[in-house]
Design an enzyme around this catalytic site. Sequence first.
Site, PDB file in Angstrom:
ATOM      1  N   ASP A  67      -7.551  -2.566   7.216  1.00  0.00           N
ATOM      2  CA  ASP A  67      -7.298  -3.996   7.050  1.00  0.00           C
ATOM      3  C   ASP A  67      -6.059  -4.469   7.800  1.00  0.00           C
ATOM      4  O   ASP A  67      -5.258  -3.658   8.293  1.00  0.00           O
ATOM      5  CB  ASP A  67      -7.189  -4.346   5.551  1.00  0.00           C
ATOM      6  CG  ASP A  67      -6.386  -3.314   4.747  1.00  0.00           C
ATOM      7  OD1 ASP A  67      -5.605  -2.553   5.361  1.00  0.00           O
ATOM      8  OD2 ASP A  67      -6.532  -3.272   3.524  1.00  0.00           O
ATOM      9  N   HIS A 138      -9.012  -2.815  -5.925  1.00  0.00           N
ATOM     10  CA  HIS A 138      -9.515  -2.982  -4.550  1.00  0.00           C
ATOM     11  C   HIS A 138      -9.378  -1.702  -3.730  1.00  0.00           C
ATOM     12  O   HIS A 138      -8.510  -0.872  -3.980  1.00  0.00           O
ATOM     13  CB  HIS A 138      -8.838  -4.171  -3.840  1.00  0.00           C
ATOM     14  CG  HIS A 138      -7.397  -4.004  -3.489  1.00  0.00           C
ATOM     15  ND1 HIS A 138      -6.485  -5.034  -3.520  1.00  0.00           N
ATOM     16  CD2 HIS A 138      -6.688  -2.921  -3.055  1.00  0.00           C
ATOM     17  CE1 HIS A 138      -5.306  -4.597  -3.128  1.00  0.00           C
ATOM     18  NE2 HIS A 138      -5.402  -3.318  -2.841  1.00  0.00           N
TER      19      HIS A 138
HETATM   20  C1  F6R Z   1      -4.046  -1.181   2.445  1.00  0.00           C
HETATM   21  C2  F6R Z   1      -5.050  -0.702   1.487  1.00  0.00           C
HETATM   22  C3  F6R Z   1      -4.863  -0.992   0.035  1.00  0.00           C
HETATM   23  C4  F6R Z   1      -3.862  -0.030  -0.605  1.00  0.00           C
HETATM   24  C5  F6R Z   1      -3.682  -0.348  -2.082  1.00  0.00           C
HETATM   25  C6  F6R Z   1      -2.625   0.525  -2.750  1.00  0.00           C
HETATM   26  O1  F6R Z   1      -4.388  -0.801   3.754  1.00  0.00           O
HETATM   27  O2  F6R Z   1      -5.989  -0.114   1.882  1.00  0.00           O
HETATM   28  O3  F6R Z   1      -6.122  -0.893  -0.599  1.00  0.00           O
HETATM   29  O4  F6R Z   1      -4.309   1.282  -0.452  1.00  0.00           O
HETATM   30  O5  F6R Z   1      -3.319  -1.695  -2.232  1.00  0.00           O
HETATM   31  O6  F6R Z   1      -1.375   0.228  -2.238  1.00  0.00           O
HETATM   32  P1  F6R Z   1      -0.075   1.033  -2.713  1.00  0.00           P
HETATM   33  O7  F6R Z   1      -0.206   2.411  -2.186  1.00  0.00           O
HETATM   34  O8  F6R Z   1       1.068   0.276  -2.096  1.00  0.00           O
HETATM   35  O9  F6R Z   1      -0.062   0.987  -4.205  1.00  0.00           O
END
Ligand code: F6R
Length: 263
Positions: A67, A138
């Site tokens: 993304d 998500h």
């Molecule tokens: C971003 C993505 C998101 C993150 C998710 C967790 O490229 O794919 O789905 O993996 O928001 O983010 P953190 O690791 O910051 O908790």
Amino acid sequence: MEVIIRPDTGSATELVARLISDAIKSKPDLVLGLATGRTMERLYARLTQMHKMEGLDFSSVRTFNLDEYAGLAPDDPNSYRFYMDKHLFNHINIDKRNTFLPDGSAEDLDSECARYERKIEEAGGIDLQLLGIGSDGHIGFNEPLSALRSRTRVKALTPATIAQNSPLFDDPARMPKRAMTMGVGTILDAKRVIMLVTGKSKAEVLAKAVEGPITSMISASALQLHPRCTIITDEDAASCMSEKNYYRWIFGNEPEWKAYHKI
Ligand code: F6R
């Protein structure tokens, strides 16, 4: 789906780094799907170390990120392109021409999303897709109600995601409220999926995604449909799941995991 529980964040991250490293060694031109976020920072630091200390070779690897924020140019310090350069690409021997993210500054975002899908297809599809999970369930930026067959497109971000990510912006109000993201269907087309989940704050949503019903309210639950999906978690993030003993038994006894017992 398989769930592997490791004692702490360090060992969960190490296991994912080893799996990626083994995948690159067995297919040097691996098409690797990448994620961003805090969870991945440790992993990218470890992959960088593996490149520097062990010669892990990224020279033929191709990457596609999940993304990018709508409206942020690649050189914006808050863009995911900037994140990837900073945390991984600048430190390994990857050819940056082989690293792809949707272009957040494209004039026509819908055409850019369609172009991105075509690029993935032209590369032969994603061999290994790395994922994290958001506090609203998500994957990528597939917020609740994302169609389970969705493809790369623009998605409005939820208040939960804005609360999760805006502290990472110097001025939190500057965080875009929309993003371009691979769809749930795009992710499910990857040949293998590995999701890394760490920390107590993810425990409830992870249990819903893994052990609850498949629902577009929690995009990560769609991974139950994937034929080769492994969730790697630490004890904290695993704490709300009910079948933990079974998951531990798998890591302890299934032959494919024997080589990873020392991690
Ligand atoms: C971003 C993505 C998101 C993150 C998710 C967790 O490229 O794919 O789905 O993996 O928001 O983010 P953190 O690791 O910051 O908790």
